[in-house]
Design a protein around this motif. Structure first.
Motif, PDB file in Angstrom:
ATOM      1  N   SER A  58       0.864  -1.194   0.000  1.00  0.00           N
ATOM      2  CA  SER A  58       0.000   0.000   0.000  1.00  0.00           C
ATOM      3  C   SER A  58       0.893   1.233   0.000  1.00  0.00           C
ATOM      4  CB  SER A  58      -0.912   0.005   1.226  1.00  0.00           C
ATOM      5  OG  SER A  58      -0.168   0.283   2.392  1.00  0.00           O
ATOM      6  N   LEU A  59       1.789   1.331  -0.975  1.00  0.00           N
ATOM      7  CA  LEU A  59       2.814   2.374  -0.930  1.00  0.00           C
ATOM      8  C   LEU A  59       2.228   3.790  -0.876  1.00  0.00           C
ATOM      9  CD1 LEU A  59       5.430   0.911  -3.448  1.00  0.00           C
ATOM     10  CD2 LEU A  59       5.159   0.463  -0.996  1.00  0.00           C
ATOM     11  N   ASN A  60       2.452   4.432   0.271  1.00  0.00           N
ATOM     12  CA  ASN A  60       2.073   5.826   0.467  1.00  0.00           C
ATOM     13  C   ASN A  60       3.342   6.657   0.579  1.00  0.00           C
ATOM     14  OD1 ASN A  60      -0.889   6.466   0.917  1.00  0.00           O
ATOM     15  ND2 ASN A  60      -0.680   4.556   2.063  1.00  0.00           N
ATOM     16  N   TRP A 102      -2.411   4.724   8.800  1.00  0.00           N
ATOM     17  CA  TRP A 102      -3.408   4.231   7.843  1.00  0.00           C
ATOM     18  C   TRP A 102      -2.957   2.903   7.244  1.00  0.00           C
ATOM     19  CZ3 TRP A 102      -3.987   2.638   2.891  1.00  0.00           C
ATOM     20  CH2 TRP A 102      -5.300   2.566   2.391  1.00  0.00           C
ATOM     21  N   SER A 103      -1.686   2.831   6.825  1.00  0.00           N
ATOM     22  CA  SER A 103      -1.168   1.610   6.186  1.00  0.00           C
ATOM     23  C   SER A 103      -1.141   0.433   7.166  1.00  0.00           C
ATOM     24  CB  SER A 103       0.239   1.839   5.631  1.00  0.00           C
ATOM     25  OG  SER A 103       0.171   2.593   4.435  1.00  0.00           O
ATOM     26  N   ALA A 104      -0.832   0.719   8.426  1.00  0.00           N
ATOM     27  CA  ALA A 104      -0.813  -0.358   9.435  1.00  0.00           C
ATOM     28  C   ALA A 104      -2.215  -0.940   9.588  1.00  0.00           C
ATOM     29  CB  ALA A 104      -0.308   0.177  10.773  1.00  0.00           C
ATOM     30  N   ARG A 105      -3.201  -0.060   9.648  1.00  0.00           N
ATOM     31  CA  ARG A 105      -4.599  -0.519   9.775  1.00  0.00           C
ATOM     32  C   ARG A 105      -5.018  -1.289   8.535  1.00  0.00           C
ATOM     33  NH1 ARG A 105      -5.988   4.297  12.066  1.00  0.00           N
ATOM     34  NH2 ARG A 105      -6.654   5.111  10.049  1.00  0.00           N
ATOM     35  N   PHE A 106      -4.639  -0.775   7.374  1.00  0.00           N
ATOM     36  CA  PHE A 106      -5.037  -1.406   6.114  1.00  0.00           C
ATOM     37  C   PHE A 106      -4.458  -2.821   6.014  1.00  0.00           C
ATOM     38  CE2 PHE A 106      -4.884  -2.186   1.517  1.00  0.00           C
ATOM     39  CZ  PHE A 106      -6.191  -1.884   1.176  1.00  0.00           C
ATOM     40  N   ALA A 107      -3.193  -2.969   6.418  1.00  0.00           N
ATOM     41  CA  ALA A 107      -2.555  -4.298   6.368  1.00  0.00           C
ATOM     42  C   ALA A 107      -3.184  -5.241   7.387  1.00  0.00           C
ATOM     43  CB  ALA A 107      -1.056  -4.158   6.603  1.00  0.00           C
ATOM     44  N   ALA A 108      -3.594  -4.690   8.535  1.00  0.00           N
ATOM     45  CA  ALA A 108      -4.244  -5.539   9.542  1.00  0.00           C
ATOM     46  C   ALA A 108      -5.586  -6.051   9.017  1.00  0.00           C
ATOM     47  CB  ALA A 108      -4.434  -4.751  10.839  1.00  0.00           C
ATOM     48  N   ASP A 109      -6.275  -5.202   8.274  1.00  0.00           N
ATOM     49  CA  ASP A 109      -7.583  -5.596   7.717  1.00  0.00           C
ATOM     50  C   ASP A 109      -7.436  -6.503   6.493  1.00  0.00           C
ATOM     51  OD1 ASP A 109      -8.782  -4.059   9.605  1.00  0.00           O
ATOM     52  OD2 ASP A 109      -9.166  -2.334   8.293  1.00  0.00           O
ATOM     53  N   ASN A 110      -6.286  -6.410   5.809  1.00  0.00           N
ATOM     54  CA  ASN A 110      -6.076  -7.149   4.554  1.00  0.00           C
ATOM     55  C   ASN A 110      -4.724  -7.859   4.621  1.00  0.00           C
ATOM     56  OD1 ASN A 110      -8.401  -6.044   2.757  1.00  0.00           O
ATOM     57  ND2 ASN A 110      -7.478  -4.226   3.706  1.00  0.00           N
ATOM     58  N   PRO A 111      -4.705  -9.067   5.155  1.00  0.00           N
ATOM     59  CA  PRO A 111      -3.423  -9.751   5.394  1.00  0.00           C
ATOM     60  C   PRO A 111      -2.603  -9.990   4.126  1.00  0.00           C
ATOM     61  CG  PRO A 111      -5.242 -10.882   6.490  1.00  0.00           C
ATOM     62  CD  PRO A 111      -5.862  -9.835   5.631  1.00  0.00           C
ATOM     63  N   CYS A 167      -2.082  -7.697   2.010  1.00  0.00           N
ATOM     64  CA  CYS A 167      -1.365  -6.439   1.786  1.00  0.00           C
ATOM     65  C   CYS A 167      -0.222  -6.350   2.790  1.00  0.00           C
ATOM     66  CB  CYS A 167      -2.288  -5.230   1.932  1.00  0.00           C
ATOM     67  SG  CYS A 167      -1.385  -3.695   1.635  1.00  0.00           S
ATOM     68  N   VAL A 168       0.990  -6.279   2.279  1.00  0.00           N
ATOM     69  CA  VAL A 168       2.182  -6.220   3.135  1.00  0.00           C
ATOM     70  C   VAL A 168       2.196  -4.861   3.848  1.00  0.00           C
ATOM     71  CG1 VAL A 168       4.699  -6.263   3.124  1.00  0.00           C
ATOM     72  CG2 VAL A 168       3.409  -7.747   1.563  1.00  0.00           C
ATOM     73  N   HIS A 169       2.446  -4.908   5.137  1.00  0.00           N
ATOM     74  CA  HIS A 169       2.470  -3.692   5.962  1.00  0.00           C
ATOM     75  C   HIS A 169       3.552  -2.732   5.413  1.00  0.00           C
ATOM     76  CE1 HIS A 169       2.685  -2.026  10.362  1.00  0.00           C
ATOM     77  NE2 HIS A 169       2.783  -1.071   9.466  1.00  0.00           N
ATOM     78  N   SER A 170       3.110  -1.599   4.912  1.00  0.00           N
ATOM     79  CA  SER A 170       3.987  -0.638   4.244  1.00  0.00           C
ATOM     80  C   SER A 170       4.091   0.644   5.075  1.00  0.00           C
ATOM     81  CB  SER A 170       3.418  -0.289   2.854  1.00  0.00           C
ATOM     82  OG  SER A 170       2.970  -1.452   2.173  1.00  0.00           O
ATOM     83  N   ALA A 171       5.175   1.374   4.895  1.00  0.00           N
ATOM     84  CA  ALA A 171       5.357   2.628   5.649  1.00  0.00           C
ATOM     85  C   ALA A 171       6.213   3.586   4.834  1.00  0.00           C
ATOM     86  CB  ALA A 171       6.007   2.339   7.002  1.00  0.00           C
ATOM     87  N   THR A 172       6.357   4.804   5.359  1.00  0.00           N
ATOM     88  CA  THR A 172       7.114   5.824   4.631  1.00  0.00           C
ATOM     89  C   THR A 172       7.741   6.798   5.625  1.00  0.00           C
ATOM     90  OG1 THR A 172       6.989   7.393   2.778  1.00  0.00           O
ATOM     91  CG2 THR A 172       5.130   7.393   4.323  1.00  0.00           C
ATOM     92  N   PHE A 173       8.464   7.778   5.125  1.00  0.00           N
ATOM     93  CA  PHE A 173       9.063   8.795   6.000  1.00  0.00           C
ATOM     94  C   PHE A 173       9.406  10.033   5.189  1.00  0.00           C
ATOM     95  CE2 PHE A 173      12.245   5.647   4.696  1.00  0.00           C
ATOM     96  CZ  PHE A 173      13.218   6.427   4.089  1.00  0.00           C
ATOM     97  N   PHE A 174       9.776  11.085   5.910  1.00  0.00           N
ATOM     98  CA  PHE A 174      10.124  12.374   5.324  1.00  0.00           C
ATOM     99  C   PHE A 174      11.282  12.919   6.163  1.00  0.00           C
ATOM    100  CE2 PHE A 174       9.503  16.869   4.245  1.00  0.00           C
ATOM    101  CZ  PHE A 174       9.130  16.787   2.900  1.00  0.00           C
ATOM    102  N   PRO A 175      12.193  13.721   5.578  1.00  0.00           N
ATOM    103  CA  PRO A 175      13.261  14.268   6.428  1.00  0.00           C
ATOM    104  C   PRO A 175      12.710  15.268   7.437  1.00  0.00           C
ATOM    105  CG  PRO A 175      13.438  15.109   4.158  1.00  0.00           C
ATOM    106  CD  PRO A 175      12.355  14.081   4.162  1.00  0.00           C
TER     107      PRO A 175
END
Ligand SMILES: [Zn+2]
Length: 303
Positions: A82-84, A98-107, A109-117
């Motif tokens: 769920s690349l955000n 959001w992505s953590a919840r989405f992956a929990a609801d849809n196994p 979907c690999v738990h995805s994450a992101t970051f910003f400087p």
């Protein structure tokens, strides 16, 4: 169906999987986003028009989330992401929730994450990893930040130490940004040579330079997203003389599609990879094995 031609329609993707001998497709590059954001992304694509007013990039899967998930599952895409990605500070943590919840609801979907400087980045990246994030995404064109920003040093170090892959939109296609192109990411890899990086879109249009990085660093991979399709062949084709390098490194190429924000049927991306003619063994590695290994998929999440 002859494997050499690849699936023509979405309904033929499962038959392709059977023909090459994989249980399904692992797609490391798909987008599921908070609805408001997805609509903004679609709105941006809508503004890009040909001279006659027709869209340059008509979104093929502009449907509700449930329909989009069902479409992937019908095609036997057995794991996806769920690349955000944020375009400003203060957004990444919310996207990660959001992505953590989405992956929990849809196994599947690999738990995805992101970051910003930003000063909080290392803290929320650590937290996402603790909660089970298995893939990160950075988009240097949309984010318009320098990946060499010192605020990201602890993040790159942490990702390199944990071996969790980060999908990097680092190439200058389709639109360049101030920090796209091979140099900024090459500097990050020079500092953190163990980083498991997945260069999105095969690094296009700087295909040769990013492929060089993959040859130099054993943990650098390239995702197929949008590459080799009729659409990209028409604007930024992958150089044919580099195909032998791909053939020689089947472990470094990983299937990605950009679903649902694509201007063609999903099957066309599969077909685009098949028609390279690199053989069934190569296809098994790219469409399944490499994704399973990178995303550390276990028997509980796979068919
Ligand atoms: Zn994408």
């Amino acid at each position: 169906m002859a494997v050499s031609s690849g699936p023509r329609e979405d309904d033929s993707v499962p038959a392709f999987c059977d023909a090459v001998g994989i249980p399904g497709i692992v797609d490391i590059h798909t987008h599921f986003m908070p609805d408001r954001m997805l609509r903004k992304v679609w709105g941006w694509f809508d503004t890009v028009r040909h001279g006659d007013g027709s869209p340059v990039w008509p979104i093929a899967y502009r449907s509700d989330e449930r329909t989009r998930l069902a479409r992937l599952r019908t095609m036997r895409v057995c794991a996806f992401t769920s690349l955000n990605y944020p375009h400003k500070p203060g957004m990444a943590q919310w996207l990660n929730e959001w992505s953590a919840r989405f992956a929990a609801d849809n196994p599947d979907c690999v738990h995805s994450a992101t970051f910003f400087p930003e000063p909080e980045a290392d803290g929320y990246v650590a937290q996402a990893l603790e909660r089970g994030a298995r893939v990160f995404k950075v988009h240097l064109e949309v984010g318009r930040y320098d990946p060499r920003d010192p605020l990201l040093d602890p993040v790159w170090r942490r990702l390199a130490d944990t071996g969790v892959p980060v999908v990097c939109h680092a190439g200058s296609g389709p639109v360049p940004g101030p920090f796209t192109g091979p140099e900024p990411l090459a500097a990050v890899l020079n500092a953190y040579p163990g980083l498991v990086a997945v260069i999105a879109h095969m690094g296009g249009p700087e295909y040769a330079e990013f492929l060089q990085l993959a040859v130099r660093y054993p943990n650098v991979h390239l995702d197929t997203t949008m590459t080799f399709t009729d659409f990209t062949d028409g604007i930024q084709p992958f150089p044919e003389d580099l195909l032998p390098v791909l053939a020689a490194h089947p472990d470094r190429v990983v299937f990605g599609s950009d679903f649902p924000n694509i201007p063609h049927p999903y099957a066309h991306q599969v077909q685009a990879v098949v028609r390279l003619g690199l053989g069934d063994e190569w296809l098994r590695a790219v469409c399944y094995d490499n994704g399973v290994r990178l995303l550390r998929l276990g028997s509980s999440t796979l068919p």
